[in-house]
Design an enzyme around this catalytic site. Structure first.
Site, PDB file in Angstrom:
ATOM      1  N   HIS A 134       0.837  -1.124   0.074  1.00 53.02           N
ATOM      2  CA  HIS A 134      -0.044   0.075  -0.153  1.00 53.02           C
ATOM      3  C   HIS A 134       0.617   1.021   0.105  1.00 53.02           C
ATOM      4  O   HIS A 134       2.097   0.891   0.551  1.00 53.02           O
ATOM      5  CB  HIS A 134      -0.922   0.300   1.677  1.00 53.02           C
ATOM      6  CG  HIS A 134      -1.843  -0.677   1.286  1.00 53.02           C
ATOM      7  ND1 HIS A 134      -2.587  -0.915   1.723  1.00 53.02           N
ATOM      8  CD2 HIS A 134      -2.358  -2.004   0.612  1.00 53.02           C
ATOM      9  CE1 HIS A 134      -4.028  -2.270   1.489  1.00 53.02           C
ATOM     10  NE2 HIS A 134      -3.541  -2.722   0.895  1.00 53.02           N
ATOM     11  N   GLU A 136       1.396   4.042   1.392  1.00 46.52           N
ATOM     12  CA  GLU A 136       2.126   4.348   3.293  1.00 46.52           C
ATOM     13  C   GLU A 136       3.259   3.681   3.924  1.00 46.52           C
ATOM     14  O   GLU A 136       3.765   3.403   3.804  1.00 46.52           O
ATOM     15  CB  GLU A 136       0.575   4.076   4.722  1.00 46.52           C
ATOM     16  CG  GLU A 136      -0.050   5.013   4.309  1.00 46.52           C
ATOM     17  CD  GLU A 136      -1.927   4.821   3.373  1.00 46.52           C
ATOM     18  OE1 GLU A 136      -1.283   3.284   2.559  1.00 46.52           O
ATOM     19  OE2 GLU A 136      -2.802   3.961   4.385  1.00 46.52           O
ATOM     20  N   CYS A 164      -5.646   2.303   6.055  1.00 46.55           N
ATOM     21  CA  CYS A 164      -6.305   0.909   6.658  1.00 46.55           C
ATOM     22  C   CYS A 164      -5.834   0.285   7.473  1.00 46.55           C
ATOM     23  O   CYS A 164      -4.546   0.897   8.144  1.00 46.55           O
ATOM     24  CB  CYS A 164      -5.934  -0.529   5.412  1.00 46.55           C
ATOM     25  SG  CYS A 164      -4.379  -1.088   4.923  1.00 46.55           S
ATOM     26  N   CYS A 167      -1.798  -0.934   7.432  1.00 49.17           N
ATOM     27  CA  CYS A 167      -1.270   0.415   7.372  1.00 49.17           C
ATOM     28  C   CYS A 167      -1.191   1.425   8.452  1.00 49.17           C
ATOM     29  O   CYS A 167       0.063   1.692   8.755  1.00 49.17           O
ATOM     30  CB  CYS A 167      -1.879   1.717   6.135  1.00 49.17           C
ATOM     31  SG  CYS A 167      -1.724   0.792   4.147  1.00 49.17           S
TER      32      CYS A 167
END
Length: 230
Positions: A134, A136, A164, A167
């Site tokens: 992801h 991040e 999320c 993350c």
């Protein structure tokens, strides 16, 4: 009248008078001061309480002092406020990185230390066949590599969409100071939407969560992408 020992400290927060001080929550002021002056003791909290409540110094009962300490320790972190123009500047960089995504969910993230971008990332789950890639986490990996340290103390992470649960865990474990996010993610967001993981006071290192900055503005690219996929 502000006590002399507090005047210079409060001035660093832009507070020059008792009237200005009384506009704020005393716990918030105490958190801000501790962020700037880590050695700030609980005497300051007690004096702030007295100032805001128009009560003479050194008159608090031990029970009130104990309650103030306990309440302070139960609060999520709040560091010195970031200037609005600084937030906008770094959020725009994150937006530009999000737009570089190719057939990926358009989310961009950057890690900032001392006013410099030291890590950047967008979603790469499809391109790398890696569900953990992801934006991040890609930005955190990049920052850690550039710093030569897996701990990102005194760093802030800007991301276009609410992180999320995965993350958020990476952000906390990397010891990032603040996470600033642009828009909510109603289905999987772990800051406010589905979970509030940054409010956990039982962990050793706390991360402050700031956002959503502008839900409509920063969710536009994501909504357009999802609409195109349907």
């Amino acid at each position: 009248m502000l006590p002399l020992y507090l005047q210079s400290k409060l001035k660093s927060l832009g507070i020059d008078s008792l009237e200005e001080l009384q506009k704020y929550d005393y716990f918030l002021i105490f958190q801000w001061l501790r962020g700037i002056y880590p050695s700030t003791g609980f005497r300051v909290l007690f004096d702030l309480y007295c100032l805001i409540h128009n009560q003479p110094f050194n008159t608090l009962d031990p029970e009130i002092k104990a309650h103030l300490k306990l309440t302070y320790k139960s609060l999520p972190p709040h560091f010195t406020p970031l200037p609005k123009d600084e937030i906008e500047k770094f959020m725009q960089i994150a937006v530009a990185i999000a737009r570089e995504s190719d057939n990926e969910i358009p989310i961009g993230a950057i890690v900032v230390k001392d006013g410099e971008v030291i890590g950047r990332g967008n979603n790469q789950t499809i391109a790398s066949n890696d569900i953990t890639a992801h934006a991040e986490i890609v930005a955190i990996r990049d920052a850690s590599k550039n710093l030569g340290n897996y701990r990102l103390d005194d760093c802030d992470l800007y991301v276009t969409i609410e992180p999320c649960l995965m993350c958020s865990g990476a952000i906390i474990n990397s010891r990032i100071r603040r996470v600033i996010f642009g828009a909510l993610e109603p289905k999987t967001g772990a800051v406010t939407s589905q979970y509030t993981v940054f409010n956990n006071i039982n962990i050793n290192k706390h991360t402050e969560a700031i956002g959503p900055i502008d839900n409509d503005l920063y969710s536009f690219s994501l909504k357009a992408f999802l609409k195109q996929k349907r």
